[in-house]
Design a protein around this motif. Structure first.
Motif, short mmCIF file in Angstrom:
data_model
loop_
_atom_site.label_atom_id
_atom_site.label_comp_id
_atom_site.label_asym_id
_atom_site.label_seq_id
_atom_site.Cartn_x
_atom_site.Cartn_y
_atom_site.Cartn_z
N VAL A 178 0.86 -1.19 0.00
CA VAL A 178 0.00 0.00 0.00
C VAL A 178 0.89 1.23 0.00
N ARG A 179 0.78 2.02 -1.04
CA ARG A 179 1.60 3.24 -1.17
C ARG A 179 0.74 4.35 -1.76
N VAL A 180 1.16 5.58 -1.52
CA VAL A 180 0.47 6.75 -2.10
C VAL A 180 0.88 6.86 -3.56
N GLN A 181 -0.11 6.93 -4.43
CA GLN A 181 0.12 7.01 -5.88
C GLN A 181 -0.08 8.46 -6.33
N ILE A 182 0.98 9.10 -6.80
CA ILE A 182 0.86 10.48 -7.29
C ILE A 182 1.76 10.66 -8.50
N ARG A 183 1.46 11.72 -9.27
CA ARG A 183 2.32 12.09 -10.39
C ARG A 183 3.45 13.02 -9.95
N LYS A 184 3.12 13.91 -8.98
CA LYS A 184 4.09 14.92 -8.56
C LYS A 184 4.16 14.95 -7.04
N LEU A 185 5.34 14.71 -6.49
CA LEU A 185 5.53 14.68 -5.05
C LEU A 185 6.54 15.75 -4.64
N GLY A 186 6.19 16.53 -3.62
CA GLY A 186 7.11 17.54 -3.10
C GLY A 186 7.16 17.50 -1.59
N ILE A 187 8.36 17.35 -1.03
CA ILE A 187 8.57 17.42 0.42
C ILE A 187 9.50 18.58 0.68
N PHE A 188 9.02 19.58 1.42
CA PHE A 188 9.74 20.83 1.60
C PHE A 188 10.08 21.00 3.08
N ASN A 189 11.17 20.39 3.47
CA ASN A 189 11.62 20.45 4.87
C ASN A 189 12.91 21.23 5.01
N ASP A 190 13.23 22.08 4.03
CA ASP A 190 14.51 22.78 4.07
C ASP A 190 14.58 23.75 5.24
N GLY A 191 13.41 24.19 5.77
CA GLY A 191 13.43 25.08 6.92
C GLY A 191 13.51 24.35 8.24
N SER A 192 12.93 23.16 8.33
CA SER A 192 12.93 22.37 9.56
C SER A 192 12.88 20.91 9.18
N ASP A 193 13.87 20.15 9.60
CA ASP A 193 14.02 18.78 9.11
C ASP A 193 14.19 17.82 10.29
N CYS A 194 13.08 17.26 10.79
CA CYS A 194 13.12 16.32 11.91
C CYS A 194 13.06 14.89 11.39
N ASN A 195 13.76 14.01 12.07
CA ASN A 195 13.83 12.61 11.65
C ASN A 195 13.62 11.71 12.86
N PRO A 196 12.34 11.48 13.27
CA PRO A 196 12.10 10.72 14.50
C PRO A 196 12.45 9.25 14.41
N ASN A 197 12.66 8.73 13.20
CA ASN A 197 12.99 7.31 13.04
C ASN A 197 14.29 7.20 12.24
N ARG A 198 15.38 7.50 12.92
CA ARG A 198 16.67 7.52 12.22
C ARG A 198 17.14 6.13 11.79
N ALA A 199 16.69 5.11 12.48
CA ALA A 199 17.17 3.76 12.19
C ALA A 199 16.64 3.25 10.85
N ALA A 200 15.47 3.70 10.44
CA ALA A 200 14.88 3.23 9.18
C ALA A 200 15.70 3.72 7.99
N LYS A 201 15.99 2.83 7.07
CA LYS A 201 16.79 3.17 5.90
C LYS A 201 15.95 3.56 4.69
N MET A 202 14.67 3.14 4.69
CA MET A 202 13.79 3.43 3.56
C MET A 202 12.47 4.02 4.04
N LEU A 203 12.00 5.04 3.33
CA LEU A 203 10.67 5.61 3.56
C LEU A 203 9.79 5.12 2.42
N ASP A 204 9.14 3.99 2.63
CA ASP A 204 8.46 3.28 1.54
C ASP A 204 6.95 3.53 1.60
N VAL A 205 6.54 4.80 1.47
CA VAL A 205 5.11 5.13 1.49
C VAL A 205 4.64 5.74 0.18
N PHE A 206 5.55 6.00 -0.75
CA PHE A 206 5.20 6.59 -2.04
C PHE A 206 5.56 5.62 -3.16
N SER A 207 4.66 5.50 -4.10
CA SER A 207 4.89 4.61 -5.24
C SER A 207 5.56 5.35 -6.39
#
Length: 557
Positions: A178-207
């Motif tokens: 199960v993944r999010v299906q989109i044509r255009k994806l934008g993640i804009f964290n250049d101002g604030s970039d938190c990573n609560p799960n540093r151990a995970a190597k892959m963010l597998d939620v987008f197709s």
């Protein structure tokens, strides 16, 4: 006032004409037109309900949850309307949860986290399916992204664009397949970039199956998303990427590039880490096969990386970032050699390169000579004006090949009154000198053949941050080449010929551009860019073949 049959009179105007008119009015006008007749109601209703907002904000000024939830009533009513909900094409979701130093409200904060935040998530998940024609979702979220929200987005069948700001992912997978299906994806964290799960190597939620455009301005999540998409191995229609990356994450980039066979545009930022671009270029040389990126048409990033990716690929547009001190002291011999090496490598593009931007690239005769030598087919070029004068001599000491007169400008047929008016206009100076003289001296030297341009250049873009300063505002402090100009000093500074050089009249400026047109007949625009590389004003060749100035700021009196 309409006569006869109002409906037929309205319908005699093409629908496309009405829509073009509606592009130039706002929401209040749409609402007024809704109430005039059924014809306008049908036309304006989709425009009024094209966008919807689901917003909830808790902070030290808004601590009553029930009051905040009351603000969602309109959104809930819209979602439950069988008529209006299908009209929504874009949904903006905003959730803010901030209590700085609010120890005295600890019980309220706990209540919001445990009761009202889950209530907001459940409400969103329940109402999202009601927007059956939703195409764009824009999310700003101060909490960890809830897995239920991601699952709801994955269930939207025809979602085209998803934008996420200040987002934090604790869950790195929704559920199997199960993944999010989109044509255009934008993640804009250049101002604030938190990573609560540093151990995970892959963010597998987008197709990657439908993905065409990917922007990840997040050092925390860009390598994780690239690893996940590489593992999916289905980014066959991905054409454009814009990535912000740490130097230690180079290992995630190269396999990802190899897995995207139809990639056309790359925008790569490595931040300010010293040596990061050199490390990546070394890795690319050894690990990126020459068969990869065969459709690459555009590259933006460090010059060391450009020298690896551009040769032997059909790249036509290049934006290079070069760390340089030229702006203050001019191009050093070492930097000149670096530019020469870079341009020689860019000349190996099979495109060839026709659009070149050298950020922090100085407009100096030596660099322009190299550009003309190695990339002669340029149609668009952007350089920085810089603080150092291109040539120390005064261009007014030399004669132009073409020197227009008022009679030339008026076509030789003006009446005496018209000629007098135009003569008065042509004798006006380009003021303030602080905005116009630096670039006009450059254009003057080009007209005198002291500075050369690529023969087929159509658009010349010149950047200097002082083009953006509000020089006409005498209440505001400005900066010019490292000098602080206080409001009390502005009037004397603006048109100081000793500081800025001799002023150009409009007639002289047009003579300069007419002379340039003889040597460079393809040149049609000179854009002056300020902060954020926005066009502040520009010169353009009109259909009659003469040059005009389009200035968005008022001339000084």
């Amino acid at each position: 006032m309409l006569t006869g049959n109002p409906q037929s009179a309205l319908e005699r105007v093409a629908t496309e004409t009405w829509f073009e008119c509606l592009r130039h009015v706002g929401m209040e006008e749409y609402r007024s037109m809704l109430q005039t007749c059924q014809y306008f109601r049908q036309m304006c209703l989709p425009l009024v309900f094209k966008e919807a907002t689901c917003s909830l904000s808790f902070d030290r000024y808004h601590v009553d949850p029930e009051v905040q939830y009351a603000l969602l009533d309109n959104f809930i009513a819209l979602a439950k309307s069988d008529v209006h909900a299908p009209l929504v094409r874009k949904l903006t979701v905003y959730y803010e949860h901030r209590f700085p130093g609010s120890h005295s409200r600890k019980s309220v904060v706990t209540q919001i986290k445990l009761l009202y935040y889950p209530r907001f998530v459940n409400l969103f998940v329940e109402l999202l399916p009601h927007f059956s024609n939703l195409r764009v979702v824009d999310i700003t979220y101060s909490m960890n992204m809830d897995k239920m929200i991601l699952a709801a987005l994955a269930a939207v069948p025809n979602l085209d664009e998803l934008g996420m700001r200040l987002v934090r992912f604790s869950a790195h997978r929704i559920k199997k397949r199960v993944r999010v299906q989109i044509r255009k994806l934008g993640i804009f964290n250049d101002g604030s970039d938190c990573n609560p799960n540093r151990a995970a190597k892959m963010l597998d939620v987008f197709s990657g199956e439908r993905l065409e455009d990917l922007t990840v301005l997040s050092r925390a999540y860009s390598p994780k998303i690239m690893r996940a998409l590489t593992a999916q191995n289905n980014c066959t229609i991905l054409k454009s990427i814009s990535i912000l990356l740490h130097q230690e994450d180079n290992s995630a980039l190269i396999p990802f590039l190899v897995s995207c066979p139809n990639l056309e545009s790359i925008d790569l930022s490595l931040g300010d880490s010293p040596g990061s671009a050199a490390l990546l270029s070394t890795a690319l040389v050894s690990r990126l096969p020459i068969s990869a990126l065969k459709n690459l048409h555009s590259f933006s990033g460090p010059d060391e990386v450009a020298m690896v990716l551009v040769p032997k690929r059909p790249v036509k547009k290049v934006t290079t970032v070069h760390g340089s001190t030229f702006y203050y002291i001019g191009v050093t011999p070492r930097e000149y050699h670096a530019y020469k090496t870079m341009l020689a490598r860019l000349s190996e593009s099979t495109g060839p390169v026709t659009d070149l931007v050298i950020q922090t690239g100085p407009l100096e005769t030596g660099l322009l000579d190299l550009i003309v030598r190695y990339i002669p087919y340029l149609s668009s070029l952007r350089l920085d004006v810089g603080r150092k004068q291109v040539l120390d001599d005064d261009p007014f000491n030399y004669s132009l090949d073409i020197m227009l007169t008022d009679q030339d400008e008026c076509g030789g047929t003006s009446t005496e009154t018209g000629s007098d008016i135009f003569s008065d206009h042509s004798s006006r100076y380009l003021l303030p000198l602080v905005r116009h003289n630096k670039y006009m001296r450059i254009m003057h030297w080009i007209a005198l053949h002291k500075i050369v341009l690529p023969r087929n250049l159509a658009v010349l873009n010149l950047y200097d941050d002082h083009f953006s300063w509000p020089w006409e505002n005498f209440n505001m402090t400005c900066f010019y080449d490292g000098i602080v100009v206080e409001p009390s000093e502005k009037e004397a500074f603006l048109n100081n010929e000793e500081k800025h050089g001799r002023a150009h009249t409009f007639l002289m400026a047009r003579s300069i551009f007419a002379t340039i047109s003889q040597s460079y007949p393809s040149l049609r625009e000179v854009n002056l860019l300020g902060n954020l590389y926005r066009t502040e004003f520009f010169w353009y060749k009109n259909p009659a073949g003469t040059w005009d100035l389009c200035d968005f700021k008022p001339q000084s009196p």
